[in-house]
Structures are given as C-alpha cells and as structure tokens.
Write a protein that holds these residues in place. Structure first.
Motif, PDB file in Angstrom:
ATOM      1  N   VAL A 120       0.839  -1.212   0.000  1.00 45.91           N
ATOM      2  CA  VAL A 120       0.000   0.000   0.000  1.00 45.91           C
ATOM      3  C   VAL A 120       0.867   1.252   0.000  1.00 45.91           C
ATOM      4  N   HIS A 121       1.911   1.263   0.816  1.00 46.94           N
ATOM      5  CA  HIS A 121       2.800   2.425   0.850  1.00 46.94           C
ATOM      6  C   HIS A 121       3.485   2.618  -0.498  1.00 46.94           C
ATOM      7  N   ARG A 122       3.936   1.525  -1.112  1.00 54.29           N
ATOM      8  CA  ARG A 122       4.628   1.633  -2.396  1.00 54.29           C
ATOM      9  C   ARG A 122       3.666   2.072  -3.497  1.00 54.29           C
ATOM     10  N   LEU A 123       2.419   1.601  -3.424  1.00 56.83           N
ATOM     11  CA  LEU A 123       1.442   1.910  -4.464  1.00 56.83           C
ATOM     12  C   LEU A 123       0.670   3.196  -4.186  1.00 56.83           C
ATOM     13  N   ALA A 124       1.058   3.920  -3.140  1.00 58.88           N
ATOM     14  CA  ALA A 124       0.317   5.125  -2.760  1.00 58.88           C
ATOM     15  C   ALA A 124       0.078   6.081  -3.932  1.00 58.88           C
ATOM     16  N   PRO A 125       1.076   6.340  -4.803  1.00 56.72           N
ATOM     17  CA  PRO A 125       0.809   7.257  -5.916  1.00 56.72           C
ATOM     18  C   PRO A 125      -0.311   6.772  -6.836  1.00 56.72           C
ATOM     19  N   LEU A 126      -0.432   5.456  -7.004  1.00 61.33           N
ATOM     20  CA  LEU A 126      -1.506   4.911  -7.833  1.00 61.33           C
ATOM     21  C   LEU A 126      -2.827   4.905  -7.072  1.00 61.33           C
ATOM     22  N   LEU A 127      -2.809   4.440  -5.831  1.00 59.93           N
ATOM     23  CA  LEU A 127      -4.039   4.335  -5.053  1.00 59.93           C
ATOM     24  C   LEU A 127      -4.669   5.703  -4.820  1.00 59.93           C
ATOM     25  N   ASP A 128      -3.840   6.722  -4.659  1.00 61.49           N
ATOM     26  CA  ASP A 128      -4.379   8.070  -4.450  1.00 61.49           C
ATOM     27  C   ASP A 128      -5.122   8.577  -5.681  1.00 61.49           C
ATOM     28  N   VAL A 129      -4.734   8.084  -6.852  1.00 60.40           N
ATOM     29  CA  VAL A 129      -5.381   8.513  -8.089  1.00 60.40           C
ATOM     30  C   VAL A 129      -6.651   7.715  -8.351  1.00 60.40           C
ATOM     31  N   ILE A 130      -6.639   6.414  -8.031  1.00 56.09           N
ATOM     32  CA  ILE A 130      -7.787   5.560  -8.341  1.00 56.09           C
ATOM     33  C   ILE A 130      -8.592   5.248  -7.082  1.00 56.09           C
ATOM     34  N   CYS A 131      -8.461   6.106  -6.050  1.00 59.62           N
ATOM     35  CA  CYS A 131      -9.031   5.785  -4.737  1.00 59.62           C
ATOM     36  C   CYS A 131     -10.523   5.471  -4.810  1.00 59.62           C
ATOM     37  N   GLU A 132     -11.271   6.156  -5.670  1.00 59.50           N
ATOM     38  CA  GLU A 132     -12.706   5.924  -5.718  1.00 59.50           C
ATOM     39  C   GLU A 132     -13.047   4.546  -6.252  1.00 59.50           C
ATOM     40  N   ASP A 133     -12.109   3.939  -6.956  1.00 57.88           N
ATOM     41  CA  ASP A 133     -12.378   2.639  -7.564  1.00 57.88           C
ATOM     42  C   ASP A 133     -11.450   1.555  -7.044  1.00 57.88           C
ATOM     43  N   HIS A 134     -10.797   1.812  -5.897  1.00 60.81           N
ATOM     44  CA  HIS A 134      -9.800   0.840  -5.466  1.00 60.81           C
ATOM     45  C   HIS A 134     -10.409  -0.484  -5.048  1.00 60.81           C
ATOM     46  N   GLN A 135     -11.748  -0.523  -4.817  1.00 59.72           N
ATOM     47  CA  GLN A 135     -12.361  -1.795  -4.492  1.00 59.72           C
ATOM     48  C   GLN A 135     -12.293  -2.762  -5.678  1.00 59.72           C
ATOM     49  N   GLU A 136     -12.038  -2.231  -6.875  1.00 58.13           N
ATOM     50  CA  GLU A 136     -11.869  -3.081  -8.049  1.00 58.13           C
ATOM     51  C   GLU A 136     -10.444  -3.628  -8.129  1.00 58.13           C
ATOM     52  N   PHE A 137      -9.587  -3.179  -7.227  1.00 63.24           N
ATOM     53  CA  PHE A 137      -8.162  -3.476  -7.318  1.00 63.24           C
ATOM     54  C   PHE A 137      -7.735  -4.273  -6.100  1.00 63.24           C
ATOM     55  N   VAL A 138      -6.930  -5.317  -6.297  1.00 65.72           N
ATOM     56  CA  VAL A 138      -6.438  -6.117  -5.180  1.00 65.72           C
ATOM     57  C   VAL A 138      -4.939  -5.883  -5.024  1.00 65.72           C
ATOM     58  N   ILE A 139      -4.492  -5.836  -3.775  1.00 67.90           N
ATOM     59  CA  ILE A 139      -3.132  -5.434  -3.446  1.00 67.90           C
ATOM     60  C   ILE A 139      -2.121  -6.557  -3.651  1.00 67.90           C
ATOM     61  N   ILE A 147       7.397   0.577  -9.503  1.00 69.48           N
ATOM     62  CA  ILE A 147       6.628   1.822  -9.427  1.00 69.48           C
ATOM     63  C   ILE A 147       7.388   2.907 -10.171  1.00 69.48           C
ATOM     64  N   THR A 148       6.746   3.512 -11.175  1.00 69.53           N
ATOM     65  CA  THR A 148       7.379   4.583 -11.937  1.00 69.53           C
ATOM     66  C   THR A 148       6.510   5.836 -11.839  1.00 69.53           C
ATOM     67  N   PRO A 149       6.851   6.755 -10.935  1.00 71.14           N
ATOM     68  CA  PRO A 149       6.060   7.984 -10.787  1.00 71.14           C
ATOM     69  C   PRO A 149       6.591   9.109 -11.663  1.00 71.14           C
ATOM     70  N   ALA A 150       5.742  10.076 -11.915  1.00 74.21           N
ATOM     71  CA  ALA A 150       6.198  11.298 -12.581  1.00 74.21           C
ATOM     72  C   ALA A 150       7.000  12.118 -11.579  1.00 74.21           C
ATOM     73  N   GLU A 151       8.170  12.571 -11.991  1.00 83.20           N
ATOM     74  CA  GLU A 151       9.026  13.367 -11.131  1.00 83.20           C
ATOM     75  C   GLU A 151       9.103  14.793 -11.673  1.00 83.20           C
ATOM     76  N   PRO A 152       9.356  15.773 -10.798  1.00 76.49           N
ATOM     77  CA  PRO A 152       9.450  17.164 -11.269  1.00 76.49           C
ATOM     78  C   PRO A 152      10.460  17.336 -12.393  1.00 76.49           C
ATOM     79  N   ASP A 153      11.591  16.607 -12.319  1.00 74.94           N
ATOM     80  CA  ASP A 153      12.610  16.754 -13.356  1.00 74.94           C
ATOM     81  C   ASP A 153      12.389  15.819 -14.540  1.00 74.94           C
TER      82      ASP A 153
END
Length: 295
Positions: A120-139, A147-153
């Motif tokens: 959950v901690h590692r997937l936080a950037p994804l879960l925060d975006v799909i939070c309304e539908d996370h019941q469709e997602f299993v951990i 995990i590849t997040p968008a970075e400022p640079d």
C-alpha cells in the motif's frame, strides 16, 4: 452477466484473493457477530513478535540461533519465546522452539499483513489517483511491482516506462479512462497501428478523439484486424496487459497525463489482470456495433 458469459474460474490462490477482497467491507460486521473481537493490545504484541514468528516459520531454532538471527540478547529471546509459548504459538522439542499449527497460521497472517501494508505504501501514488475505484483493485499481486512515478525533473517517466514495455511486446490488451498515451505521441500510435496486435476498451468520447486525430491510419489498422477498439460507458482505471507483464496507470484528471505507472510480471498479477480484462470486455461493445460508429 449470464453464467456462460462469466470469465472461467481462476487458480485457487487467485480465487481466495478475490473472495477476500470482496469480503473486506463485511469483515468488521462478521467479527462483531462473533461477540469476541481480538484485543488491540494483543494484535500489537503479535505484530511485534513478527520477526521471531517469521524465523521460526522457516525452521525450528534453539535459543542461541534465535539470538543470532534476530540480533537480540538472551533476555530478549527468552521474553519472546515465553510470550509465544503462553499464547500457544510455539512448543519446545529437544531444545528447539517450533511453531504449533496455530503459530504457523498466525505467522503467515503477520507476514501477509506486513506485505500488504508495505505494498500500500509503495502503491500510494496509484491508489491516491484511483481511490474511488480501489475496491476493483487487489493489493497482493503487486507486492513486488515496479513503481514509476512522474518526477518534477522528468514528468514523462511513467509514459516512457509504458512505451518501453509496449516496444518489447507483440500484443497489448487493456482498457483506460483516457488515452493510454497522449494523442500527439506518434510513437505510441505507430506501435498500435502497425506493430502490436492491440485490443483496447475506451470510453466512447476517447475513441471519437482517436478517430478524429488518426482517421485513415486507425481505419486501416482496424480493417486489417490489427487493431480492435471496443467501448464502454464507464471504466475503473487504466490497465495494460503485455506479453509477459501487467501494468496500471494513474492519470491526472486535469491534464490527462500519466502520473504513475505500476507494472509486474508476477503470475498471480497476470492472472488477475486477465480476469479483470475479460470481465470488462464482456460488458463492452465492439466499435462497429455502436449505432453512432462511423466505421
């Protein structure tokens, strides 16, 4: 869906994971119904003894081996084993401590809890975006995902990761709430129009924009059977299934840019993704079947 339209059952492991996910919302009520919920202090103690439970889950150990593996003092190892013995989690046999059946089950659950919280901690950037539908997602299937997040640079890191996997794959199946890649990204559309056998479920408005931007190339790819487009009025998030990996994308609602891309080659994740995709696909329409389709 009718029974004949449902995806076939998955492996017992996947079925157990899905059943557990479906029951999460009812667990509190089911525990209340037993009239005997576990004391929170006891739960905390069990988690605190996780390292020794894990060590003994691998093999029986004597006290010196416990001290060496966990790097604890003799007094601490004595306190650990005494508490575990009082709970009925361990028994001593010829100088070695071994887990009882109850202890093995508890050790497994502690490890699963740690793995899921870690995920959950590692997937936080994804879960925060799909939070309304996370019941469709299993951990569980994504415990070791990349995990590849968008970075400022480098705000385009997620789409670059997605494109690298697409370039290595001969097939792509998936669905998305927006374009899998920006319409201006010609490399992606060249890939799906000319190289990768692709089937995508999109929202109707997304398909309309795709056909407006690439009318001839999209038509040619569809006519050749190289590209299959399907539509559905609602989709939970973005899912991409490559030859050997599964990926999920989280998008910024304002800009439409991919904010994070999560991918894994874990077999259980691949099985889960195919199960989800088959379910979404069964509830979608081929583009040519829509009355407003221009193809």
């Amino acid at each position: 869906m009718a029974d004949e339209e449902r995806p076939p059952p998955g492996s017992p492991v996947l079925e157990a994971i899905l059943e557990n996910a479906r029951n999460h919302q009812y667990l509190g009520r089911r525990l209340d119904a037993t009239g005997d919920r576990v004391d929170t202090d006891l739960l905390g103690d069990i988690v605190r003894h996780g390292p020794v439970l894990e060590a003994l889950r691998a093999e029986p150990l004597d006290r010196r081996e416990i001290e060496a593996q966990l790097d604890v003092s003799r007094a601490t190892s004595h306190r650990f084993t005494q508490w575990l013995g009082e709970q009925g989690f361990v028994e001593k046999d010829e100088g070695r401590f071994q887990l009882t059946g109850r202890g093995e089950a508890v050790a497994d659950e502690v490890l699963r809890f740690e793995a899921n919280v870690h995920t959950v901690h590692r997937l936080a950037p994804l879960l925060d975006v799909i939070c309304e539908d996370h019941q469709e997602f299993v951990i569980e299937p994504f415990v070791d995902a990349k995990i590849t997040p968008a970075e400022p640079d480098n705000p385009y890191q997620p789409i670059e990761r997605f494109m690298s996997l697409l370039g290595e794959s001969e097939t792509l199946r998936g669905f998305n709430t927006t374009h899998m890649a920006p319409l201006v990204l010609g490399e992606f559309h060249q890939q799906i129009f000319e190289k990768t056998d692709t089937e995508i479920v999109y929202l109707p408005v997304i398909i309309e924009k795709l056909l407006e931007t690439y009318p001839e190339r999209a038509r040619e790819a569809i006519d050749r059977g190289h590209l299959s487009l399907r539509t559905r009025d609602e989709l939970p998030y973005g899912l991409a299934i490559f030859d050997e990996r599964v990926g999920m994308g989280g998008y910024d609602e304002t800009t439409g840019l991919m904010q994070v891309f999560v991918d894994t080659d874990a077999p259980i994740a691949y099985e889960w993704a195919n199960r989800v995709y088959d379910s979404v696909r069964a509830d979608s329409e081929p583009l040519v079947d829509r009355p407003d389709s221009s193809l």
